[in-house]
Write an enzyme that holds these catalytic residues in place. Structure first.
Site, PDB file in Angstrom:
ATOM      1  N   GLY A 144      15.263  69.309  59.826  1.00  0.00           N
ATOM      2  CA  GLY A 144      14.399  69.553  59.033  1.00  0.00           C
ATOM      3  C   GLY A 144      13.868  68.281  58.931  1.00  0.00           C
ATOM      4  O   GLY A 144      14.427  66.991  59.082  1.00  0.00           O
TER       5      GLY A 144
ATOM      6  N   ASN B  77      40.923  16.311  61.074  1.00  0.00           N
ATOM      7  CA  ASN B  77      40.692  17.184  60.143  1.00  0.00           C
ATOM      8  C   ASN B  77      39.466  16.316  60.244  1.00  0.00           C
ATOM      9  O   ASN B  77      38.612  15.379  61.105  1.00  0.00           O
ATOM     10  CB  ASN B  77      41.044  15.308  58.985  1.00  0.00           C
ATOM     11  CG  ASN B  77      40.933  15.297  57.609  1.00  0.00           C
ATOM     12  OD1 ASN B  77      39.584  16.069  57.767  1.00  0.00           O
ATOM     13  ND2 ASN B  77      41.312  15.416  56.977  1.00  0.00           N
TER      14      ASN B  77
ATOM     15  N   ARG C 178      10.774  64.336  51.561  1.00  0.00           N
ATOM     16  CA  ARG C 178      11.076  63.814  50.092  1.00  0.00           C
ATOM     17  C   ARG C 178      11.809  62.851  50.255  1.00  0.00           C
ATOM     18  O   ARG C 178      11.691  61.597  48.963  1.00  0.00           O
ATOM     19  CB  ARG C 178      11.707  64.575  49.235  1.00  0.00           C
ATOM     20  CG  ARG C 178      11.099  65.607  48.448  1.00  0.00           C
ATOM     21  CD  ARG C 178      11.730  66.243  47.959  1.00  0.00           C
ATOM     22  NE  ARG C 178      12.089  67.579  48.033  1.00  0.00           N
ATOM     23  CZ  ARG C 178      13.232  68.810  47.411  1.00  0.00           C
ATOM     24  NH1 ARG C 178      14.139  67.768  46.743  1.00  0.00           N
ATOM     25  NH2 ARG C 178      14.207  69.393  48.983  1.00  0.00           N
TER      26      ARG C 178
ATOM     27  N   ASN D 262      18.035  65.079  50.335  1.00  0.00           N
ATOM     28  CA  ASN D 262      17.070  65.105  49.910  1.00  0.00           C
ATOM     29  C   ASN D 262      15.832  64.219  49.330  1.00  0.00           C
ATOM     30  O   ASN D 262      15.108  64.277  50.099  1.00  0.00           O
ATOM     31  CB  ASN D 262      16.822  67.062  48.818  1.00  0.00           C
ATOM     32  CG  ASN D 262      16.977  68.018  49.443  1.00  0.00           C
ATOM     33  OD1 ASN D 262      16.802  68.479  51.059  1.00  0.00           O
ATOM     34  ND2 ASN D 262      17.347  68.442  48.565  1.00  0.00           N
TER      35      ASN D 262
ATOM     36  N   LEU E  97      22.742  72.120  61.585  1.00  0.00           N
ATOM     37  CA  LEU E  97      21.231  72.229  61.039  1.00  0.00           C
ATOM     38  C   LEU E  97      20.794  71.273  61.022  1.00  0.00           C
ATOM     39  O   LEU E  97      21.211  70.598  59.782  1.00  0.00           O
ATOM     40  CB  LEU E  97      21.244  73.381  60.121  1.00  0.00           C
ATOM     41  CG  LEU E  97      20.914  74.689  60.557  1.00  0.00           C
ATOM     42  CD1 LEU E  97      22.278  75.116  61.268  1.00  0.00           C
ATOM     43  CD2 LEU E  97      20.136  75.844  60.089  1.00  0.00           C
ATOM     44  N   ALA E  98      20.072  70.371  61.663  1.00  0.00           N
ATOM     45  CA  ALA E  98      19.425  69.178  61.742  1.00  0.00           C
ATOM     46  C   ALA E  98      17.786  68.641  62.346  1.00  0.00           C
ATOM     47  O   ALA E  98      17.672  68.044  62.447  1.00  0.00           O
ATOM     48  CB  ALA E  98      20.198  67.726  62.184  1.00  0.00           C
TER      49      ALA E  98
ATOM     50  N   GLY F 230      22.750  68.296  58.470  1.00  0.00           N
ATOM     51  CA  GLY F 230      22.961  67.400  58.731  1.00  0.00           C
ATOM     52  C   GLY F 230      23.248  66.115  57.616  1.00  0.00           C
ATOM     53  O   GLY F 230      22.945  65.027  57.836  1.00  0.00           O
TER      54      GLY F 230
HETATM   55  C1  UD1 Z   1      19.169  77.584  51.695  1.00  0.00           C
HETATM   56  C2  UD1 Z   1      19.541  78.653  51.578  1.00  0.00           C
HETATM   57  C3  UD1 Z   1      20.070  78.688  50.211  1.00  0.00           C
HETATM   58  C4  UD1 Z   1      21.131  77.712  49.878  1.00  0.00           C
HETATM   59  C5  UD1 Z   1      20.351  76.349  49.934  1.00  0.00           C
HETATM   60  C6  UD1 Z   1      21.406  75.246  49.741  1.00  0.00           C
HETATM   61  C7  UD1 Z   1      18.671  79.925  53.215  1.00  0.00           C
HETATM   62  C8  UD1 Z   1      17.343  80.902  53.332  1.00  0.00           C
HETATM   63  N1  UD1 Z   1      18.891  79.622  51.518  1.00  0.00           N
HETATM   64  O1  UD1 Z   1      17.939  76.448  50.877  1.00  0.00           O
HETATM   65  O2  UD1 Z   1      20.397  80.278  50.444  1.00  0.00           O
HETATM   66  O3  UD1 Z   1      20.777  77.711  48.577  1.00  0.00           O
HETATM   67  O4  UD1 Z   1      20.228  76.044  51.036  1.00  0.00           O
HETATM   68  O5  UD1 Z   1      21.145  73.857  49.934  1.00  0.00           O
HETATM   69  O6  UD1 Z   1      19.263  79.518  54.057  1.00  0.00           O
HETATM   70  N2  UD1 Z   1      16.702  73.207  58.813  1.00  0.00           N
HETATM   71  C9  UD1 Z   1      16.621  73.933  59.972  1.00  0.00           C
HETATM   72  N3  UD1 Z   1      15.461  74.153  60.057  1.00  0.00           N
HETATM   73  C10 UD1 Z   1      14.780  75.379  59.730  1.00  0.00           C
HETATM   74  C11 UD1 Z   1      15.087  75.451  58.567  1.00  0.00           C
HETATM   75  C12 UD1 Z   1      15.887  74.573  57.485  1.00  0.00           C
HETATM   76  O7  UD1 Z   1      17.191  72.695  60.364  1.00  0.00           O
HETATM   77  O8  UD1 Z   1      13.306  76.467  60.452  1.00  0.00           O
HETATM   78  C13 UD1 Z   1      17.800  73.065  58.078  1.00  0.00           C
HETATM   79  C14 UD1 Z   1      17.099  71.985  57.106  1.00  0.00           C
HETATM   80  O9  UD1 Z   1      16.608  70.626  57.550  1.00  0.00           O
HETATM   81  C15 UD1 Z   1      17.929  71.918  56.148  1.00  0.00           C
HETATM   82  C16 UD1 Z   1      18.866  72.919  56.215  1.00  0.00           C
HETATM   83  O10 UD1 Z   1      18.389  74.041  57.282  1.00  0.00           O
HETATM   84  O11 UD1 Z   1      18.670  70.285  56.308  1.00  0.00           O
HETATM   85  C17 UD1 Z   1      18.420  74.365  54.460  1.00  0.00           C
HETATM   86  O12 UD1 Z   1      17.446  74.514  54.036  1.00  0.00           O
HETATM   87  P1  UD1 Z   1      16.294  74.350  53.632  1.00  0.00           P
HETATM   88  O13 UD1 Z   1      14.508  74.590  53.732  1.00  0.00           O
HETATM   89  O14 UD1 Z   1      16.485  73.412  52.770  1.00  0.00           O
HETATM   90  O15 UD1 Z   1      17.660  75.464  52.732  1.00  0.00           O
HETATM   91  P2  UD1 Z   1      17.010  75.594  51.678  1.00  0.00           P
HETATM   92  O16 UD1 Z   1      15.343  76.265  50.908  1.00  0.00           O
HETATM   93  O17 UD1 Z   1      17.503  74.981  50.562  1.00  0.00           O
HETATM   94 CA    CA Z   2      17.650  72.864  50.922  1.00  0.00          CA
END
Ligand code: UD1
Ligand code: CA
Length: 454
Positions: free
Chosen positions: A11, A374, A15, A224, A8-9, A101
């Site tokens: 996001g 040299n 921050r 983050n 998953l990459a 990612g």
């Molecule tokens: C998620 C978990 C949580 C866990 C935490 C660990 C879920 C619902 N929750 O929460 O239980 O403790 O990770 O860090 O899964 N991403 C995408 N597309 C999206 C959403 C997210 O690619 O639509 C990627 C983000 O870029 C990120 C990762 O997935 O790399 C995690 O997403 P994030 O929204 O940060 O999840 P958390 O709320 O941290």
């Molecule tokens: Ca997160």
């Protein structure tokens, strides 16, 4: 069983406050996502699927040479949605590891352990027990068995006391992903499709969810912001330093050593503080690198001693040479054995033969220097006429007097001597003496000007 790695990459990484997509931020000189892809490849995954969104093509183009399947998640509707968008390309059989990612340092061994643990029931995850679980999804267990993951925002006060958290890394059979993901709903505090909800679905089917914990917490830590990025950089560097010390390298201070690439070492290599090594480098037996040196894509053979603050880029250095302090070796610098390159000497696209010396304040560019020559202090090869570069050829056992300019193209034959302060514009024959200077003028008993009184 064939393994797929889903990364998953998509996001944004708000921050980070950066124009660069988060997964392209470098850690030890390599994008965060590059570390994850590297680990996925070590697992010999049959397929690596990366979900991208923010940063779009920039992310994709950064990994053009990798065998990766890219799936776009145009809108980020949650972690469950992210994996959902891979379903059209996800094999029906086999098992998938779900990685992130921006979680760059998860180890191959840990993932292999997760794969093994998950193979029986087809679902497993990495959890971690932490002091401060705020913000994370909590692992709800009953009689030791995982029942569900509850997101912090959805958790009751009682559930928020749970210190075992979801790292977000799972291993799930593809058949189950195909079955469960279309059933996710976004009926929760964040209005997102939670990947974590598949855990409750598995439990409802009576499946036991395997879980393991990593050896070290940094393996599952995400990036983050730049503070977390710096912290993981130090973790990674500490691991590399340990590995080098195990291989027999002396690091004066492992905390002040940075490797951004690969380093091959012989035995008894010594590296003083604040050295940075980039790209692919090699140090032979007994090589010593002084404080503050920077080495990039450079090979240094056995017995060579490098004094502090010397900079190498694309150089090949022979055995038992002496370099620095403050030497600069640029691409194409090729030094034979026993060469001496001293302070403020710059060498570019130049080969220097056995035992030759350039000890002070010199520029050698686009030159060939034979053996035993040299090069005096302040010698300059004038290789550039403002439009083109030209070569300077210096034979064996040549002596170039201090402060000479060798205007290329020009040849100085073996055994020749160039007098100090010369501007050499024509070839010098073997064993000849060439110099170019005005007659010295001398006035006896010279009176210096006196300061006028006012
Ligand atoms: C998620 C978990 C949580 C866990 C935490 C660990 C879920 C619902 N929750 O929460 O239980 O403790 O990770 O860090 O899964 N991403 C995408 N597309 C999206 C959403 C997210 O690619 O639509 C990627 C983000 O870029 C990120 C990762 O997935 O790399 C995690 O997403 P994030 O929204 O940060 O999840 P958390 O709320 O941290
Ligand atoms: Ca997160």
């Amino acid at each position: 069983m064939s393994t797929t790695v889903i990364i998953l990459a998509a996001g944004k990484g708000t921050r980070m406050r950066s124009k660069l997509p988060k997964v392209l931020q470098p850690l030890a000189g390599q994008p965060l996502l590059g570390h994850v892809i590297h680990t996925a490849k070590q697992l010999h995954a049959q397929n690596i699927i990366t979900i991208y969104g923010h940063g779009g093509d920039l992310v994709k183009n950064s990994f053009q040479h990798e065998h990766i399947q890219w799936v776009e998640q145009a809108e980020q509707l949650g972690t469950g949605h992210a994996v959902q968008v891979t379903l059209p390309v996800l094999a029906q059989d086999g098992i998938s590891l779900i990685l992130y990612g921006d979680v760059p340092l998860v180890r191959q061994q840990t993932l292999e352990q997760l794969l093994a643990a998950s193979s029986e029931t087809g679902i497993g995850m990495i959890t971690l027990t932490v002091d401060n679980p705020t913000g994370y999804g909590r692992i709800v267990r009953d009689n030791g068995k995982i029942q569900a993951i509850v997101e912090h925002k959805d958790a009751s006060d009682e559930q928020r006391q749970i210190q075992e958290i979801n790292t977000g890394i799972y291993c799930v059979s593809n058949a189950k992903l195909h079955e469960w993901l279309p059933k996710l709903s976004n009926n929760n505090a964040q209005g997102e499709y939670y990947l974590t909800d598949i855990v409750a679905m598995a439990v409802a089917e009576g499946l036991e969810i395997a879980s393991i914990q990593p050896e070290q917490a940094f393996e599952v830590e995400g990036v983050n912001d730049r503070i977390q990025l710096a912290a993981l950089e130090r973790e990674f560097q500490a691991q590399q330093a340990l590995e080098l010390m195990r291989q027999g390298v002396t690091l004066t201070d492992p905390k002040r050593f940075d490797l951004r690439g690969n380093l091959k070492v012989g035995h008894d290599v010594r590296i003083d503080i604040n050295v940075i090594i980039e790209g692919d480098c090699e140090l032979g037996d007994g090589v010593e690198i002084g404080a503050g040196c920077v080495l990039k894509n450079t090979k240094i053979a056995a017995g060579t001693k490098v004094q502090p603050y010397s900079i190498f880029d694309g150089a090949i250095v022979g055995e038992d040479t002496q370099i620095g302090p403050f030497a600069r070796l640029r691409p194409g610098a090729k030094l034979a054995n026993e060469v001496h390159i001293g302070n403020f000497v710059e060498v570019k696209n130049t080969s220097i033969g056995l035992g030759s010396k350039a000890n002070h304040f010199t520029y050698l560019g686009d030159a060939e220097v034979g053996a035993g020559s040299n090069i005096g202090a302040g010698t300059i090869t004038c290789n550039y006429d403002g439009a083109n570069k030209h070569k300077t050829m210096i034979g064996d056992a040549v002596f170039i007097g201090s402060n000479s300019s060798l205007v290329a193209p020009v040849k100085v034959g073996s055994g020749a001597t160039v007098g100090a302060g010369s501007v050499i514009t024509r070839d010098v024959a073997e064993n000849a003496l060439a110099f170019e200077r005005a007659q010295q003028v001398e006035k006896a008993n010279y009176q210096r000007p006196q300061k006028t009184k006012k």
